[in-house]
Design a protein around this motif. Structure first.
Motif, short mmCIF file in Angstrom:
data_model
loop_
_atom_site.label_atom_id
_atom_site.label_comp_id
_atom_site.label_asym_id
_atom_site.label_seq_id
_atom_site.Cartn_x
_atom_site.Cartn_y
_atom_site.Cartn_z
N GLY A 112 -16.77 -27.10 -33.22
CA GLY A 112 -16.31 -27.76 -34.44
C GLY A 112 -15.49 -26.85 -35.35
N MET A 113 -15.42 -25.55 -35.01
CA MET A 113 -14.64 -24.61 -35.81
C MET A 113 -13.17 -24.68 -35.42
N GLY A 114 -12.29 -24.48 -36.39
CA GLY A 114 -10.87 -24.38 -36.08
C GLY A 114 -10.58 -23.11 -35.28
N ILE A 115 -9.63 -23.19 -34.38
CA ILE A 115 -9.34 -22.06 -33.49
C ILE A 115 -8.12 -21.28 -33.95
N GLU A 116 -7.47 -21.71 -35.04
CA GLU A 116 -6.22 -21.09 -35.47
C GLU A 116 -6.41 -19.63 -35.85
N VAL A 117 -7.47 -19.32 -36.60
CA VAL A 117 -7.70 -17.93 -37.02
C VAL A 117 -7.96 -17.04 -35.81
N GLU A 118 -8.70 -17.55 -34.83
CA GLU A 118 -8.97 -16.77 -33.63
C GLU A 118 -7.69 -16.53 -32.84
N ASP A 119 -6.83 -17.54 -32.76
CA ASP A 119 -5.55 -17.37 -32.07
C ASP A 119 -4.71 -16.32 -32.77
N ALA A 120 -4.71 -16.34 -34.10
CA ALA A 120 -3.94 -15.34 -34.85
C ALA A 120 -4.47 -13.93 -34.59
N ALA A 121 -5.79 -13.80 -34.48
CA ALA A 121 -6.37 -12.48 -34.21
C ALA A 121 -5.97 -11.98 -32.83
#
Length: 282
Positions: free
Chosen positions: A165-174
């Motif tokens: 349920g968490m957005g994956i955008e921040v992980e992709d940016a990392a």
């Protein structure tokens, strides 16, 4: 008239919740009142609700006769080990299952689910004890490991649902910035998982602290390994004047409840948030 409908709903909901709270708290209140009652009153044909005389010495008796200091420490040690190991392993496993598509993952998850729905706890207890003995950990460490094995799976699925349920955008940016999978888990995902991790901590503390069966088996030959719940239960066999000391048992049970209540009160805000956020995706 339309404006009264939401108010009426809130009133009805409040009445229902108060009624449910009363139903759930009634046994605790009765147990507390019995814990400060004389033994003769409890075993009489008409014990009544309120104590004839408030006997607070039952708590002192429970503390000394159940060796509460040692058993309390044992419970703290076992619970800490279970919660720390469970939190680390469950968060890693749940994150991997949510973000990776591993070969055979579907089969592995089916096996996990079977362990939840097939009640093998009692059947597996003796083999687990024998394995612990053969490894030389038929002690508090062995108790911790067996308890941990029994509560981990449900936590893995709670964390997996939360991560999905968490957005994956921040992980992709990392990852674009050069952060590896484990680094992304440790620096980005783990802090975001705080609500569900607190939920699993509360559930883990409750399950480990109240576990009776595993510590009982491990402490049959060595009473020093008893946890608090096992020690409280043993009080019922300590007869006074030919009668089981039910008031002392209830006094011990009341004291054993205090740490669980404190943990829940301190963490309940995160506990509720973890349940609700893990139940809704997006």
């Amino acid at each position: 008239m339309r404006g009264t409908t939401p108010v009426l709903r809130r009133v009805v909901l409040a009445v229902l919740l108060i009624g449910l709270a009363v139903v759930m708290l009634t046994p605790l209140v009765f147990g507390f009142l019995a814990s400060v009652s004389p033994l003769r009153q409890i075993v009489s044909s008409d014990p009544g609700l309120l104590p004839d005389s408030w006997d607070w010495s039952n708590y002192a008796d429970a503390w000394t006769r159940a060796d509460f200091a040692r058993y309390f420490l044992n419970s703290v040690v076992v619970t800490l080990v279970v919660v720390v190991v469970d939190t680390l392993a469950s968060s890693m496993t749940g994150y991997v299952l949510a973000r990776k598509h591993l070969p055979g993952q579907r089969f592995l998850e089916i096996v996990f689910m079977l362990t939840l729905f097939i009640g093998l706890t009692t059947a597996m207890l003796y083999p687990q004890y024998q394995i612990a003995r053969s490894l030389g950990i038929a002690n508090l460490l062995g108790v911790s490991m067996v308890e941990y094995a029994g509560i981990m799976i449900i936590h893995v699925y709670l964390i997996k649902a939360f991560v999905q349920g968490m957005g994956i955008e921040v992980e992709d940016a990392a990852r674009v910035d050069g952060c590896g999978f484990f680094g992304t888990y440790r620096r980005i995902a783990l802090p975001l998982m705080t609500p569900i991790l607190v939920t699993t901590v509360v559930l883990g503390v409750q399950a480990s602290w109240n576990n009776y069966q595993v510590p009982l088996v491990f402490s049959l030959a060595e009473a020093d390994l008893r946890t608090l719940i096992v020690g409280v239960s043993a009080l019922q066999y300590d007869a006074v004047e030919g009668m089981s000391a039910y008031n002392t048992v209830l006094a011990g049970a009341t004291m054993a409840l205090v740490p669980i209540i404190v943990v829940f009160v301190v963490l309940q805000r995160f506990f509720v948030r973890g349940w609700t956020e893990g139940a809704v995706k997006g």
